[in-house]
Design an enzyme around this catalytic site. Structure first.
Site, PDB file in Angstrom:
ATOM      1  N   SER A  38      46.177  37.832  38.969  1.00  0.00           N
ATOM      2  CA  SER A  38      45.907  38.527  37.715  1.00  0.00           C
ATOM      3  C   SER A  38      46.103  37.558  36.548  1.00  0.00           C
ATOM      4  O   SER A  38      47.036  36.759  36.561  1.00  0.00           O
ATOM      5  CB  SER A  38      46.876  39.711  37.583  1.00  0.00           C
ATOM      6  OG  SER A  38      46.873  40.220  36.275  1.00  0.00           O
ATOM      7  N   SER A  39      45.236  37.622  35.545  1.00  0.00           N
ATOM      8  CA  SER A  39      45.414  36.745  34.379  1.00  0.00           C
ATOM      9  C   SER A  39      46.631  37.180  33.565  1.00  0.00           C
ATOM     10  O   SER A  39      47.317  36.359  32.976  1.00  0.00           O
ATOM     11  CB  SER A  39      44.157  36.736  33.504  1.00  0.00           C
ATOM     12  OG  SER A  39      43.843  38.042  33.072  1.00  0.00           O
ATOM     13  N   GLU A  68      33.051  33.401  38.353  1.00  0.00           N
ATOM     14  CA  GLU A  68      33.968  32.983  37.286  1.00  0.00           C
ATOM     15  C   GLU A  68      35.431  33.100  37.704  1.00  0.00           C
ATOM     16  O   GLU A  68      36.228  32.194  37.461  1.00  0.00           O
ATOM     17  CB  GLU A  68      33.746  33.840  36.033  1.00  0.00           C
ATOM     18  CG  GLU A  68      32.418  33.623  35.352  1.00  0.00           C
ATOM     19  CD  GLU A  68      32.128  34.639  34.245  1.00  0.00           C
ATOM     20  OE1 GLU A  68      31.034  34.547  33.664  1.00  0.00           O
ATOM     21  OE2 GLU A  68      32.972  35.523  33.961  1.00  0.00           O
ATOM     22  N   GLU A  69      35.803  34.233  38.307  1.00  0.00           N
ATOM     23  CA  GLU A  69      37.216  34.506  38.595  1.00  0.00           C
ATOM     24  C   GLU A  69      37.717  33.914  39.905  1.00  0.00           C
ATOM     25  O   GLU A  69      38.883  33.544  40.001  1.00  0.00           O
ATOM     26  CB  GLU A  69      37.479  36.014  38.591  1.00  0.00           C
ATOM     27  CG  GLU A  69      37.327  36.633  37.221  1.00  0.00           C
ATOM     28  CD  GLU A  69      37.819  38.067  37.156  1.00  0.00           C
ATOM     29  OE1 GLU A  69      38.272  38.606  38.176  1.00  0.00           O
ATOM     30  OE2 GLU A  69      37.745  38.647  36.058  1.00  0.00           O
ATOM     31  N   LYS A  90      39.656  53.933  30.432  1.00  0.00           N
ATOM     32  CA  LYS A  90      38.469  54.604  30.975  1.00  0.00           C
ATOM     33  C   LYS A  90      37.494  53.545  31.472  1.00  0.00           C
ATOM     34  O   LYS A  90      36.789  52.926  30.683  1.00  0.00           O
ATOM     35  CB  LYS A  90      37.808  55.440  29.870  1.00  0.00           C
ATOM     36  CG  LYS A  90      38.124  56.910  29.944  1.00  0.00           C
ATOM     37  CD  LYS A  90      37.392  57.659  28.859  1.00  0.00           C
ATOM     38  CE  LYS A  90      36.208  58.404  29.447  1.00  0.00           C
ATOM     39  NZ  LYS A  90      35.606  59.361  28.514  1.00  0.00           N
ATOM     40  N   HIS A  91      37.499  53.313  32.776  1.00  0.00           N
ATOM     41  CA  HIS A  91      36.610  52.331  33.390  1.00  0.00           C
ATOM     42  C   HIS A  91      35.729  53.012  34.417  1.00  0.00           C
ATOM     43  O   HIS A  91      36.165  53.929  35.107  1.00  0.00           O
ATOM     44  CB  HIS A  91      37.414  51.254  34.140  1.00  0.00           C
ATOM     45  CG  HIS A  91      38.154  50.320  33.254  1.00  0.00           C
ATOM     46  ND1 HIS A  91      39.137  49.486  33.733  1.00  0.00           N
ATOM     47  CD2 HIS A  91      38.074  50.062  31.931  1.00  0.00           C
ATOM     48  CE1 HIS A  91      39.622  48.762  32.742  1.00  0.00           C
ATOM     49  NE2 HIS A  91      38.992  49.100  31.640  1.00  0.00           N
TER      50      HIS A  91
END
EC number: 3.6.1.52
Length: 164
Positions: A38-39, A68-69, A90-91
């Site tokens: 996790s960033s 990217e990650e 809210k995702h």
């Protein structure tokens, strides 16, 4: 649409942030999955994914985010499901299955923020994710059991006579 310093957030008509993610597997057996640190909390593991850009299709966003990650390229497979998260944010996340074909030695997030990646057996990944990101554990549980998610709400159609 809202702008952050390095990205544009996109929302659907119901106000959910549009996200895409991939369960990245070492092989088509789907028994080992790649997680990234996790960033926000570098000692915790998450499923790679993030916000969709304007006019971007979910599959394209998922492939871009894992590149990217996690620094991986691969063969994009099926859409596992669309998961909603309502608790803290809210995702609405489109989750795909991806079979990894290439691991980059250095990638964007490893260089810029020191992000790490690690292979986990699916059962171990579920345990690791349940503590910090239960909705991410849910992706793997749906894959493993072939059932519906329990914490978030799957957007699978329901029959008219089912309970709300």
């Amino acid at each position: 649409m809202k702008c952050k310093p390095n990205q544009t957030r996109t929302y659907d008509p119901e106000g959910f942030k549009k996200r895409a993610a991939c369960l990245c597997f070492r092989s088509e057996r789907e028994d080992e999955v790649l997680l990234v640190s996790s960033s926000r909390y570098p000692d915790r593991w998450i499923v790679p994914g993030g916000g969709m850009e304007p006019e971007e299709e979910p599959g394209g966003a998922a492939v871009r985010e894992v590149y990217e990650e996690a620094g991986v390229k691969g063969k994009l497979g099926r859409l596992l499901g669309v998961f909603e998260q309502n608790q803290d944010r809210k995702h609405r996340t489109y989750v795909y299955v991806l079979t990894v074909t290439e691991l980059l030695e250095d990638w964007e997030d490893s260089v810029s923020i020191g992000r790490k990646r690690e292979w986990f057996k699916v059962e171990d990944a579920i345990k690791v994710l349940q503590c910090h990101k239960p909705v991410h554990a849910e992706y793997l549980e749906k894959l493993k059991l072939g059932g519906s998610p329990t914490n978030g709400n799957s957007m699978a159609p329901s029959s008219p006579d089912s309970d709300p």
